[in-house]
Write a protein that holds these residues in place. Structure first.
Motif, PDB file in Angstrom:
ATOM      1  N   VAL A 220       0.413  10.339   3.550  1.00  0.00           N
ATOM      2  CA  VAL A 220       1.014   9.409   4.505  1.00  0.00           C
ATOM      3  C   VAL A 220       1.631   8.217   3.791  1.00  0.00           C
ATOM      4  N   ARG A 221       0.954   7.723   2.763  1.00  0.00           N
ATOM      5  CA  ARG A 221       1.428   6.556   2.037  1.00  0.00           C
ATOM      6  C   ARG A 221       2.298   6.920   0.821  1.00  0.00           C
ATOM      7  N   GLY A 222       2.526   8.210   0.603  1.00  0.00           N
ATOM      8  CA  GLY A 222       3.504   8.633  -0.394  1.00  0.00           C
ATOM      9  C   GLY A 222       3.024   8.749  -1.821  1.00  0.00           C
ATOM     10  N   TRP A 223       1.706   8.753  -2.050  1.00  0.00           N
ATOM     11  CA  TRP A 223       1.194   8.820  -3.406  1.00  0.00           C
ATOM     12  C   TRP A 223       1.063  10.270  -3.870  1.00  0.00           C
ATOM     13  N   THR A 224       1.347  10.529  -5.142  1.00  0.00           N
ATOM     14  CA  THR A 224       1.202  11.875  -5.687  1.00  0.00           C
ATOM     15  C   THR A 224      -0.270  12.160  -5.961  1.00  0.00           C
ATOM     16  N   GLU A 225      -0.592  13.427  -6.204  1.00  0.00           N
ATOM     17  CA  GLU A 225      -1.971  13.791  -6.522  1.00  0.00           C
ATOM     18  C   GLU A 225      -2.422  13.122  -7.822  1.00  0.00           C
TER      19      GLU A 225
ATOM     20  N   GLY B  77       0.779  -1.230   0.000  1.00  0.00           N
ATOM     21  CA  GLY B  77       0.000   0.000   0.000  1.00  0.00           C
ATOM     22  C   GLY B  77       0.809   1.277   0.000  1.00  0.00           C
ATOM     23  N   PHE B  78       2.115   1.168   0.128  1.00  0.00           N
ATOM     24  CA  PHE B  78       2.975   2.340   0.172  1.00  0.00           C
ATOM     25  C   PHE B  78       3.570   2.609  -1.208  1.00  0.00           C
ATOM     26  N   ALA B  79       3.645   3.890  -1.574  1.00  0.00           N
ATOM     27  CA  ALA B  79       4.236   4.247  -2.861  1.00  0.00           C
ATOM     28  C   ALA B  79       5.693   3.793  -2.901  1.00  0.00           C
ATOM     29  N   PRO B  80       6.125   3.191  -4.006  1.00  0.00           N
ATOM     30  CA  PRO B  80       7.510   2.721  -4.103  1.00  0.00           C
ATOM     31  C   PRO B  80       8.538   3.783  -3.756  1.00  0.00           C
ATOM     32  N   ARG B  81       8.309   5.037  -4.167  1.00  0.00           N
ATOM     33  CA  ARG B  81       9.302   6.083  -3.893  1.00  0.00           C
ATOM     34  C   ARG B  81       9.465   6.318  -2.390  1.00  0.00           C
TER      35      ARG B  81
ATOM     36  N   ILE C 282      -3.766   2.729   9.045  1.00  0.00           N
ATOM     37  CA  ILE C 282      -3.808   1.285   8.810  1.00  0.00           C
ATOM     38  C   ILE C 282      -5.149   0.884   8.193  1.00  0.00           C
ATOM     39  N   GLY C 283      -6.200   1.575   8.571  1.00  0.00           N
ATOM     40  CA  GLY C 283      -7.515   1.291   8.001  1.00  0.00           C
ATOM     41  C   GLY C 283      -8.285   0.202   8.708  1.00  0.00           C
ATOM     42  N   ALA C 284      -7.723  -0.315   9.815  1.00  0.00           N
ATOM     43  CA  ALA C 284      -8.418  -1.364  10.558  1.00  0.00           C
ATOM     44  C   ALA C 284      -9.500  -0.767  11.435  1.00  0.00           C
ATOM     45  N   GLN C 285     -10.424  -1.600  11.857  1.00  0.00           N
ATOM     46  CA  GLN C 285     -11.507  -1.147  12.725  1.00  0.00           C
ATOM     47  C   GLN C 285     -11.200  -1.504  14.173  1.00  0.00           C
ATOM     48  N   ALA C 286     -11.791  -0.761  15.089  1.00  0.00           N
ATOM     49  CA  ALA C 286     -11.520  -0.950  16.517  1.00  0.00           C
ATOM     50  C   ALA C 286     -12.042  -2.297  16.997  1.00  0.00           C
TER      51      ALA C 286
ATOM     52  N   SER D  17      -6.262   0.871  -3.342  1.00  0.00           N
ATOM     53  CA  SER D  17      -6.646   0.232  -2.080  1.00  0.00           C
ATOM     54  C   SER D  17      -6.796   1.271  -0.979  1.00  0.00           C
ATOM     55  N   ASN D  18      -5.846   2.205  -0.931  1.00  0.00           N
ATOM     56  CA  ASN D  18      -5.905   3.262   0.075  1.00  0.00           C
ATOM     57  C   ASN D  18      -7.045   4.236  -0.191  1.00  0.00           C
ATOM     58  N   ALA D  19      -7.245   4.598  -1.459  1.00  0.00           N
ATOM     59  CA  ALA D  19      -8.316   5.533  -1.808  1.00  0.00           C
ATOM     60  C   ALA D  19      -9.681   4.969  -1.429  1.00  0.00           C
ATOM     61  N   LEU D  20      -9.860   3.664  -1.600  1.00  0.00           N
ATOM     62  CA  LEU D  20     -11.120   3.039  -1.221  1.00  0.00           C
ATOM     63  C   LEU D  20     -11.331   3.119   0.287  1.00  0.00           C
ATOM     64  N   GLN D  21     -10.279   2.909   1.058  1.00  0.00           N
ATOM     65  CA  GLN D  21     -10.379   2.998   2.505  1.00  0.00           C
ATOM     66  C   GLN D  21     -10.774   4.409   2.945  1.00  0.00           C
ATOM     67  N   VAL D  22     -10.202   5.411   2.294  1.00  0.00           N
ATOM     68  CA  VAL D  22     -10.553   6.798   2.618  1.00  0.00           C
ATOM     69  C   VAL D  22     -12.018   7.058   2.278  1.00  0.00           C
ATOM     70  N   ALA D  23     -12.442   6.622   1.108  1.00  0.00           N
ATOM     71  CA  ALA D  23     -13.825   6.824   0.687  1.00  0.00           C
ATOM     72  C   ALA D  23     -14.811   6.214   1.678  1.00  0.00           C
ATOM     73  N   LEU D  24     -14.431   5.079   2.231  1.00  0.00           N
ATOM     74  CA  LEU D  24     -15.303   4.370   3.172  1.00  0.00           C
ATOM     75  C   LEU D  24     -15.204   4.906   4.593  1.00  0.00           C
ATOM     76  N   GLY D  25     -14.298   5.884   4.814  1.00  0.00           N
ATOM     77  CA  GLY D  25     -14.137   6.447   6.148  1.00  0.00           C
ATOM     78  C   GLY D  25     -13.313   5.594   7.080  1.00  0.00           C
ATOM     79  N   ARG D  26     -12.603   4.620   6.513  1.00  0.00           N
ATOM     80  CA  ARG D  26     -11.800   3.725   7.342  1.00  0.00           C
ATOM     81  C   ARG D  26     -10.351   4.174   7.451  1.00  0.00           C
ATOM     82  N   ALA D  27      -9.986   5.209   6.724  1.00  0.00           N
ATOM     83  CA  ALA D  27      -8.650   5.799   6.795  1.00  0.00           C
ATOM     84  C   ALA D  27      -8.816   7.307   6.695  1.00  0.00           C
ATOM     85  N   PRO D  28      -7.905   8.081   7.274  1.00  0.00           N
ATOM     86  CA  PRO D  28      -8.041   9.544   7.283  1.00  0.00           C
ATOM     87  C   PRO D  28      -7.786  10.170   5.919  1.00  0.00           C
ATOM     88  N   GLU D  29      -8.235  11.407   5.759  1.00  0.00           N
ATOM     89  CA  GLU D  29      -8.076  12.127   4.496  1.00  0.00           C
ATOM     90  C   GLU D  29      -6.612  12.307   4.120  1.00  0.00           C
TER      91      GLU D  29
END
Length: 278
Positions: free
Chosen positions: A189-194, A62-66, A273-277, A172-184
């Protein structure tokens, strides 16, 4: 919901305290590393030895290679990998010890020993690497080590599921954000460009998983549940009947311990991380 959902969410919480400890960055920097991310990458990948960036990219997914390439392989020459692993364990002890003072940590560790000892780690590189490290003599350290093996087992399985679904790291990360399971802030944080993030959202739109505004659709929610179900099946396959029975027997106590850790403020939700409590 999977019958061991509480177990797996608790495993995640117990393991992940090392990523949110407020002094983690300064402690890794005292060993010669630079910045939070290098400490994260070196401490998590260090169980693999001194892997090349490509190996870490593949296992982290899930982390950008760079972002990985900023830390590895420089980290292996800037600090002693064994010292980094020892510091990571020390951070876990310092966080979990006080939070679990009222819990039978020795019993929890013993039960997880039975689960880990019967887990099939084939195709689970980070879990196998974590399991190759010595089990600490103290109960808190042993509990964290076993939780870490199991956390990486599920993580390795989840990566395989995402790859099989053709879902890249950014998507994968964008989907987690959309679902509210990861912060904006997940993109940075994961190193992806716009641009990479925009491409990821477009991929999700083509799948019908988010709408034109990036909000999740019912199809997207259902798809995310299918990915989770597939991960559950992969993890179930890695545990035999006896290991599963031990997991079931310790689940309620493990959930109570994990909730104590959350109550102590050692980990908050939502998080990257996107995990639930638990």
């Amino acid at each position: 919901m999977h019958p061991l959902t509480g177990f797996w969410r608790s495993i995640e919480a117990l393991h992940s305290v090392v990523y949110f400890a407020p002094d983690a960055q300064s402690r890794y920097e005292s060993l010669g590393l630079k910045g939070y991310w290098m400490g994260y990458a070196a401490s998590r990948a260090g169980a693999l030895g001194t892997p090349a960036a490509a190996v870490v990219v593949a296992t982290f997914h899930g982390f950008a290679p760079r972002l990985v390439e900023r830390a590895v392989p420089d980290a292996w020459r800037m600090a002693d990998p064994q010292a980094v692993l020892a510091e990571r364990l020390a951070i876990a002890r310092d966080v979990l010890g006080p939070a679990l003072a009222e819990h039978d940590v020795e019993r929890l560790a013993a039960r997880l020993t039975q689960v880990v000892g019967r887990a099939d780690l084939a195709g689970k590189p980070l879990a196998a690497a974590e399991s190759s490290l010595a089990v600490p003599d103290d109960a808190v350290g042993a509990l964290w080590r076993h939780a870490s093996v199991l956390r990486e087992l599920r993580g390795d399985a989840h990566v395989s599921v995402l790859v099989t679904a053709g879902l890249g790291g950014a998507a994968s990360n964008a989907l987690q954000v959309a679902l509210g399971r990861a912060p904006e802030r997940q993109r940075s944080v994961r190193g992806w460009t716009e641009d990479e993030w925009a491409e990821a959202l477009e991929d999700l739109r083509r799948r019908g998983w988010v709408d034109a505004d990036g909000a999740p659709t019912d199809t997207g929610r259902a798809a995310r549940e299918r990915l989770e179900d597939a991960t559950d099946r992969a993890v179930d396959a890695a545990l035999d009947t006896e290991a599963t029975a031990h997991a079931v027997s310790v689940e309620s106590d493990l959930v109570a311990a994990a909730r104590a850790v959350v109550a102590a403020g050692a980990i908050t939700y939502p998080n990257p991380i996107g995990a639930q409590a638990p």
